[in-house]
Design a protein around this motif. Structure first.
Motif, PDB file in Angstrom:
ATOM      1  N   LEU A 120       0.845  -1.194   0.000  1.00  0.00           N
ATOM      2  CA  LEU A 120       0.000   0.000   0.000  1.00  0.00           C
ATOM      3  C   LEU A 120       0.873   1.233   0.000  1.00  0.00           C
ATOM      4  O   LEU A 120       2.004   1.216   0.507  1.00  0.00           O
ATOM      5  CB  LEU A 120      -0.900   0.021   1.242  1.00  0.00           C
TER       6      LEU A 120
ATOM      7  N   ARG B  58       0.697   5.507   0.805  1.00  0.00           N
ATOM      8  CA  ARG B  58      -0.037   6.700   1.253  1.00  0.00           C
ATOM      9  C   ARG B  58       0.398   7.806   0.305  1.00  0.00           C
ATOM     10  O   ARG B  58       1.456   8.397   0.473  1.00  0.00           O
ATOM     11  CB  ARG B  58       0.278   7.030   2.705  1.00  0.00           C
ATOM     12  N   SER B  59      -0.420   8.039  -0.707  1.00  0.00           N
ATOM     13  CA  SER B  59      -0.029   8.903  -1.820  1.00  0.00           C
ATOM     14  C   SER B  59      -0.141  10.391  -1.535  1.00  0.00           C
ATOM     15  O   SER B  59       0.405  11.199  -2.269  1.00  0.00           O
ATOM     16  CB  SER B  59      -0.844   8.554  -3.067  1.00  0.00           C
TER      17      SER B  59
ATOM     18  N   GLY C 148      -8.915   9.247  -0.309  1.00  0.00           N
ATOM     19  CA  GLY C 148      -8.012   9.202  -1.455  1.00  0.00           C
ATOM     20  C   GLY C 148      -6.543   9.128  -1.122  1.00  0.00           C
ATOM     21  O   GLY C 148      -5.699   9.199  -2.021  1.00  0.00           O
TER      22      GLY C 148
ATOM     23  N   THR D 236      -3.642   3.963  -1.455  1.00  0.00           N
ATOM     24  CA  THR D 236      -3.891   3.179  -2.659  1.00  0.00           C
ATOM     25  C   THR D 236      -2.972   1.956  -2.661  1.00  0.00           C
ATOM     26  O   THR D 236      -1.985   1.908  -1.919  1.00  0.00           O
ATOM     27  CB  THR D 236      -3.627   4.001  -3.937  1.00  0.00           C
TER      28      THR D 236
ATOM     29  N   ASN E   1      -0.099  -0.175  -4.286  1.00  0.00           N
ATOM     30  CA  ASN E   1       1.049   0.046  -5.151  1.00  0.00           C
ATOM     31  C   ASN E   1       0.822  -0.759  -6.432  1.00  0.00           C
ATOM     32  O   ASN E   1       0.684  -1.976  -6.371  1.00  0.00           O
ATOM     33  CB  ASN E   1       2.315  -0.432  -4.431  1.00  0.00           C
TER      34      ASN E   1
ATOM     35  N   CYS F 113      -7.487   1.289   4.097  1.00  0.00           N
ATOM     36  CA  CYS F 113      -6.554   0.268   3.615  1.00  0.00           C
ATOM     37  C   CYS F 113      -7.299  -0.958   3.098  1.00  0.00           C
ATOM     38  O   CYS F 113      -6.969  -1.491   2.030  1.00  0.00           O
ATOM     39  CB  CYS F 113      -5.591  -0.140   4.726  1.00  0.00           C
TER      40      CYS F 113
ATOM     41  N   ALA G 242      -8.854  -0.318  -0.289  1.00  0.00           N
ATOM     42  CA  ALA G 242      -7.845  -0.340  -1.356  1.00  0.00           C
ATOM     43  C   ALA G 242      -7.428  -1.774  -1.680  1.00  0.00           C
ATOM     44  O   ALA G 242      -7.306  -2.147  -2.854  1.00  0.00           O
ATOM     45  CB  ALA G 242      -6.631   0.495  -0.948  1.00  0.00           C
TER      46      ALA G 242
ATOM     47  N   ARG H  44     -10.276  -3.511  -3.561  1.00  0.00           N
ATOM     48  CA  ARG H  44     -10.346  -3.027  -4.951  1.00  0.00           C
ATOM     49  C   ARG H  44      -9.276  -3.695  -5.819  1.00  0.00           C
ATOM     50  O   ARG H  44      -9.464  -3.873  -7.014  1.00  0.00           O
ATOM     51  CB  ARG H  44     -10.189  -1.503  -5.010  1.00  0.00           C
ATOM     52  N   ALA H  45      -8.143  -4.046  -5.197  1.00  0.00           N
ATOM     53  CA  ALA H  45      -7.057  -4.706  -5.927  1.00  0.00           C
ATOM     54  C   ALA H  45      -7.287  -6.206  -6.055  1.00  0.00           C
ATOM     55  O   ALA H  45      -6.457  -6.908  -6.631  1.00  0.00           O
ATOM     56  CB  ALA H  45      -5.725  -4.431  -5.233  1.00  0.00           C
TER      57      ALA H  45
END
Length: 155
Positions: A71, A73-74, A94, A97, A99, A127, A130, A133-134
């Motif tokens: 993951l 933290r963008s 947001g 995400t 990686n 988390c 995300a 979603r992956a």
């Protein structure tokens, strides 16, 4: 926990991870361990990611694969201590995400998401969303400490 996280007592990681591992008998070698990420600026300032240190020790204990960069933290988020659940959720919107380089390693896998302290659940929720979603299969959150809801009402 404050000594570990903010007091640089990183030598506590093996002990804390052993205590976490005692509650995670379902985690086996075919699992993937993903620590809650820090933004690169916070990682640079702190010098370590406490969740990654716990994850490393949990990987040793279970034989599971550690994806320290699973993951990202963008975007930087403020320190979440003292914030209520709604403010934490807004701050994290947001920010976390998967990686893209690790997405294939997560697809269909059982994942142990590692954090040091679970407060409101907002970080874990971001988390888990995300990871799901992956294409991650089962996601279990492992942490050392949990802040009780009664304590959050005081904040």
């Amino acid at each position: 926990m404050l000594g570990f996280k903010h007091g640089r007592k990183i030598a506590l990681a093996p002990l804390l991870a052993r205590l976490i591992a005692q509650r995670l008998s379902m985690v086996k070698a075919d699992w993937v361990i993903v620590p809650v990420p820090l933004h690169r600026w916070r990682l640079w300032r702190r010098g370590f990611n406490q969740s990654a240190l716990l994850g490393r020790e949990l990987a040793k204990a279970t034989g599971a694969t550690l994806l320290v960069d699973g993951l990202v933290r963008s975007k930087p988020t403020p320190m979440l201590g003292g914030m209520g659940r709604a403010a934490r959720m807004r701050a994290l919107s947001g920010a976390i995400t998967v990686n893209p380089r690790q997405a294939g390693s997560l697809h269909g896998k059982s994942v142990l998401l590692v954090d040091d302290v679970l407060t409101s659940g907002s970080t874990s929720d971001a988390c888990v969303k995300a990871l799901k979603r992956a294409g991650a299969g089962r996601v279990v959150v492992g942490c050392f400490a949990r802040v009780l809801d009664e304590a959050l009402d005081v904040v």
